[in-house]
Design an enzyme around this catalytic site. Sequence first.
Site, PDB file in Angstrom:
ATOM      1  N   GLU A  58       0.849  -1.195   0.000  1.00 31.42           N
ATOM      2  CA  GLU A  58       0.000   0.000   0.000  1.00 31.42           C
ATOM      3  C   GLU A  58       0.887   1.248   0.000  1.00 31.42           C
ATOM      4  OE1 GLU A  58      -3.148  -0.138  -0.445  1.00 31.42           O
ATOM      5  OE2 GLU A  58      -3.637  -2.208   0.090  1.00 31.42           O
ATOM      6  N   CYS A 122      -7.482  -1.454   8.432  1.00 33.22           N
ATOM      7  CA  CYS A 122      -6.140  -1.501   7.833  1.00 33.22           C
ATOM      8  C   CYS A 122      -5.706  -0.090   7.429  1.00 33.22           C
ATOM      9  CB  CYS A 122      -6.113  -2.431   6.620  1.00 33.22           C
ATOM     10  SG  CYS A 122      -6.283  -4.172   7.066  1.00 33.22           S
TER      11      CYS A 122
END
Length: 182
Positions: A58, A122
């Site tokens: 990410e 998350c």
Amino acid sequence: LQELEKLGLREDVDLHVYEVPVEYQTVQRLIPALWKKHSPQLVVHVGVSGMATTVTLEKCGHNVGYKGLDNCRFCPGSQCCVEGGPECIDSIIDMDTVCKRVSALGLDVTVTISKDAGRYLCDFTYYTSLYQSRGRSAFVHVPPLGKPYSAEQLGRALQAIVEEMLDLLEHSEDKINCQHEH
């Protein structure tokens, strides 16, 4: 992560593994406390995504848009991580380079990049950590065990990813230190 803990990292790296509950208020308390306790060079968060079929790096965390209830059936009233914080914070780690380097190692795991960690715990955890660390955090989404990777495959992939991230971080700091000396 248990597999990564077994494998370990380079000799000069202290690895601390914590399980972070899927709870907004715990994240807001725990992440700053861990940064304060350890003053780490880097924090790498790992989360399981039922939608993931690859190991996903990410690039950034998002501040707003948190509407889903956590495991305590709580959701921040403001629907954001940090009131007045920037909309998005990028990791200082160059995820494209990490992805290329790890992919070149020939592990039997596919690594990809994402710019959206999902506006749930998350993403919330990642943003909180990025904010706390001024970008010295990373987040890796992994698919559920066996779909398609084994614990051993994921452990080796995480080991390679963290070591590449540390390598990039150390080389960027060498350049910064070198520039300050002139």
